[in-house]
Write an enzyme that holds these catalytic residues in place. Sequence first.
Site, PDB file in Angstrom:
ATOM      1  CB  ALA A  75      27.047  44.510  12.650  1.00  0.00           C
ATOM      2  N   GLY A 118      25.991  39.161  13.413  1.00  0.00           N
ATOM      3  CA  GLY A 118      27.446  39.080  13.557  1.00  0.00           C
ATOM      4  C   GLY A 118      27.850  38.440  14.877  1.00  0.00           C
ATOM      5  CD  GLU A 121      27.817  36.606  10.136  1.00  0.00           C
ATOM      6  OE1 GLU A 121      27.835  37.774  10.563  1.00  0.00           O
ATOM      7  OE2 GLU A 121      27.747  36.308   8.937  1.00  0.00           O
ATOM      8  CD  GLU A 141      22.670  38.811   9.851  1.00  0.00           C
ATOM      9  OE1 GLU A 141      21.769  37.936   9.931  1.00  0.00           O
ATOM     10  OE2 GLU A 141      23.811  38.658  10.314  1.00  0.00           O
TER      11      GLU A 141
HETATM   12  N1  DAK Z   1      23.118  47.565  17.027  1.00  0.00           N
HETATM   13  C1  DAK Z   1      22.985  48.738  17.706  1.00  0.00           C
HETATM   14  N2  DAK Z   1      22.201  48.880  18.793  1.00  0.00           N
HETATM   15  C2  DAK Z   1      21.533  47.775  19.211  1.00  0.00           C
HETATM   16  C3  DAK Z   1      21.620  46.538  18.558  1.00  0.00           C
HETATM   17  C4  DAK Z   1      22.473  46.454  17.412  1.00  0.00           C
HETATM   18  N3  DAK Z   1      22.645  45.302  16.751  1.00  0.00           N
HETATM   19  N4  DAK Z   1      20.832  45.658  19.213  1.00  0.00           N
HETATM   20  C5  DAK Z   1      20.263  46.337  20.237  1.00  0.00           C
HETATM   21  N5  DAK Z   1      20.696  47.604  20.232  1.00  0.00           N
HETATM   22  C6  DAK Z   1      20.320  48.689  21.169  1.00  0.00           C
HETATM   23  C7  DAK Z   1      18.897  49.129  20.916  1.00  0.00           C
HETATM   24  O1  DAK Z   1      18.819  50.077  19.887  1.00  0.00           O
HETATM   25  C8  DAK Z   1      18.533  49.731  22.275  1.00  0.00           C
HETATM   26  O2  DAK Z   1      19.117  50.989  22.375  1.00  0.00           O
HETATM   27  P1  DAK Z   1      18.387  52.194  23.181  1.00  0.00           P
HETATM   28  O3  DAK Z   1      17.021  52.344  22.566  1.00  0.00           O
HETATM   29  O4  DAK Z   1      18.351  51.697  24.614  1.00  0.00           O
HETATM   30  O5  DAK Z   1      19.297  53.365  22.973  1.00  0.00           O
HETATM   31  C9  DAK Z   1      19.275  48.800  23.240  1.00  0.00           C
HETATM   32  O6  DAK Z   1      20.320  48.169  22.494  1.00  0.00           O
HETATM   33  C10 DAK Z   1      18.397  47.708  23.800  1.00  0.00           C
HETATM   34  O7  DAK Z   1      17.745  47.070  22.716  1.00  0.00           O
HETATM   35  P2  DAK Z   1      16.220  46.630  22.784  1.00  0.00           P
HETATM   36  O8  DAK Z   1      15.421  47.654  23.500  1.00  0.00           O
HETATM   37  O9  DAK Z   1      15.803  46.284  21.398  1.00  0.00           O
HETATM   38  O10 DAK Z   1      16.330  45.329  23.706  1.00  0.00           O
HETATM   39  P3  DAK Z   1      15.450  44.023  23.715  1.00  0.00           P
HETATM   40  O11 DAK Z   1      15.952  43.212  24.864  1.00  0.00           O
HETATM   41  O12 DAK Z   1      13.974  44.352  23.646  1.00  0.00           O
HETATM   42  O13 DAK Z   1      15.811  43.252  22.342  1.00  0.00           O
HETATM   43  C11 DAK Z   1      17.287  42.343  20.665  1.00  0.00           C
HETATM   44  C12 DAK Z   1      17.073  42.769  22.153  1.00  0.00           C
HETATM   45  C13 DAK Z   1      18.752  41.920  20.561  1.00  0.00           C
HETATM   46  C14 DAK Z   1      16.377  41.174  20.311  1.00  0.00           C
HETATM   47  C15 DAK Z   1      16.956  43.542  19.753  1.00  0.00           C
HETATM   48  O14 DAK Z   1      17.637  44.692  20.228  1.00  0.00           O
HETATM   49  C16 DAK Z   1      17.360  43.312  18.316  1.00  0.00           C
HETATM   50  O15 DAK Z   1      16.619  42.693  17.549  1.00  0.00           O
HETATM   51  N6  DAK Z   1      18.537  43.820  17.937  1.00  0.00           N
HETATM   52  C17 DAK Z   1      19.016  43.776  16.556  1.00  0.00           C
HETATM   53  C18 DAK Z   1      19.468  42.399  16.182  1.00  0.00           C
HETATM   54  C19 DAK Z   1      19.968  42.331  14.751  1.00  0.00           C
HETATM   55  O16 DAK Z   1      19.231  42.659  13.802  1.00  0.00           O
HETATM   56  N7  DAK Z   1      21.202  41.932  14.567  1.00  0.00           N
HETATM   57  C20 DAK Z   1      21.805  41.797  13.248  1.00  0.00           C
HETATM   58  C21 DAK Z   1      22.603  43.048  12.949  1.00  0.00           C
HETATM   59  S1  DAK Z   1      23.303  42.988  11.298  1.00  0.00           S
HETATM   60  C22 DAK Z   1      30.306  42.656   8.058  1.00  0.00           C
HETATM   61  C23 DAK Z   1      30.080  41.390   8.496  1.00  0.00           C
HETATM   62  C24 DAK Z   1      28.986  41.106   9.314  1.00  0.00           C
HETATM   63  C25 DAK Z   1      28.100  42.099   9.654  1.00  0.00           C
HETATM   64  C26 DAK Z   1      28.369  43.385   9.213  1.00  0.00           C
HETATM   65  C27 DAK Z   1      29.461  43.667   8.401  1.00  0.00           C
HETATM   66  N8  DAK Z   1      31.439  42.923   7.183  1.00  0.00           N
HETATM   67  C28 DAK Z   1      32.362  41.856   6.867  1.00  0.00           C
HETATM   68  C29 DAK Z   1      31.642  44.234   6.621  1.00  0.00           C
HETATM   69  C30 DAK Z   1      26.982  41.763  10.499  1.00  0.00           C
HETATM   70  C31 DAK Z   1      25.758  42.334  10.382  1.00  0.00           C
HETATM   71  C32 DAK Z   1      24.774  42.189  11.486  1.00  0.00           C
HETATM   72  O17 DAK Z   1      25.024  41.575  12.498  1.00  0.00           O
END
Ligand code: DAK
Length: 267
Positions: A75, A118, A121, A141
Site C-alpha cells: 500500500a 499489499g 496480497e 507491515e
Molecule cells: N509507499 C509509498 N512510497 C514507497 C513505498 C510504499 N509502500 N515503497 C517505496 N516507496 C517510495 C520510497 O519512499 C522512495 O521514495 P522517494 O524517497 O524516492 O521519494 C521510493 O519509493 C524508492 O524507495 P526506496 O528508496 O526505499 O527504494 P529501495 O529500492 O531502497 O527499497 C523497498 C525498496 C520496497 C524495499 C522499500 O522502499 C520498502 O521497504 N518499502 C516499503 C515496503 C512496505 O513496508 N510495504 C508494506 C506497506 S503496508 C488495506 C489492505 C491492505 C493494506 C492497506 C489497507 N485495507 C483493506 C484498507 C496494505 C498495507 C501495506 O501494504
Amino acid sequence: MVNAHPPYMDGCDDILTSLDDSHVLTITINRPKARNALRTQLLHEIAQTLDKATSDDNVRCVVLTGGDKVFAAGADITEMADKTSVGVLQDPRANHWRTIRDFPKPMIAAVNGFCLGGGNELAMHCDILIAGKNAQFGQPEINLGIIPGAGGTQRLTAMIGKSKAMRLVLSGEFLSAEDAERAGLVSEVCEPELTLEKATALARKIASKAPVAARLAKESVLKASDGLLAEGIAFERKAFALLFATDDKSEGVSAFMEKRKPNFKGH
Ligand code: DAK
C-alpha cells in the site's frame, strides 16, 4: 508485443492495459518512482479494469505484472499517515479488494523484484504466480506497527504453512523466489526478463480452453480454501483497523517517511 494493442481501459494513470488477439488481458502496474506502491487510485483502476473484463467475452485470462524491476511495494504508506481506525473501516479500498477477489476468470501474476505487503496480497489474489529470480516476497507491515490487511495472514498461511507465514509476518523478513517456489507460493521461477513471456504463454494456453470450464475450475479450486479463510480474513480486517489507533502505527509510518528506524513503545 504487449503494448502493440491500444489500451484496454481508457483514463488510467497508474496502470497500463492491453488485450491481445489470444484473449489475454495484460495489466501492468506503472508507478515505478514509488516502487509501484498501491495507492487507492491504482487499486481502483485495477478493480475497474477487472470489472469490465468480467463481462467481456473477449477476455479469457488476465496477466497482472509490475514490469521488470518491481511488482509492488505494498500500500502507499504516505496515504496511511493520517488514516484513523474509522477511516480504515470506511476505506473504499475494501471494495476494490472485493472486486479483485471476486474476479471470476483465471488471473496470473508475473512477479519481478519486490512483492511486499499489499503487493504480495495482490499477487496471492491471482490464481498462479510466476516469478523472476530477482523476486522477493514479504509482509513487512510489522515494521510499520501494523499487520497485513487484505487477507495476507490467511492466504499466506494457507499457501506456505504456519511456521513460514509466521516468520514473514512477525519478522518482516523477505522470501527469495527460489524459497517461495519451494514453499508453494509460486509455480515457476525463471530469468527476470522471461517472467512476463512465460506468464503470457501460460495465459494463452489457459485462454484456449473452454471459458466456462476455466471459470468453474477456478471457482472449484478456490472452494478448497476460500470458505475456510473467510472468518480469519474478517478478524484480520478488524485487527488491522484497530492498529490504526496506536501510537506505534504513527511512529512506524513516520519513521518510514523520515527514512529512519522506528522506536516502538507498545501503545
Ligand atoms: N509507499 C509509498 N512510497 C514507497 C513505498 C510504499 N509502500 N515503497 C517505496 N516507496 C517510495 C520510497 O519512499 C522512495 O521514495 P522517494 O524517497 O524516492 O521519494 C521510493 O519509493 C524508492 O524507495 P526506496 O528508496 O526505499 O527504494 P529501495 O529500492 O531502497 O527499497 C523497498 C525498496 C520496497 C524495499 C522499500 O522502499 C520498502 O521497504 N518499502 C516499503 C515496503 C512496505 O513496508 N510495504 C508494506 C506497506 S503496508 C488495506 C489492505 C491492505 C493494506 C492497506 C489497507 N485495507 C483493506 C484498507 C496494505 C498495507 C501495506 O501494504
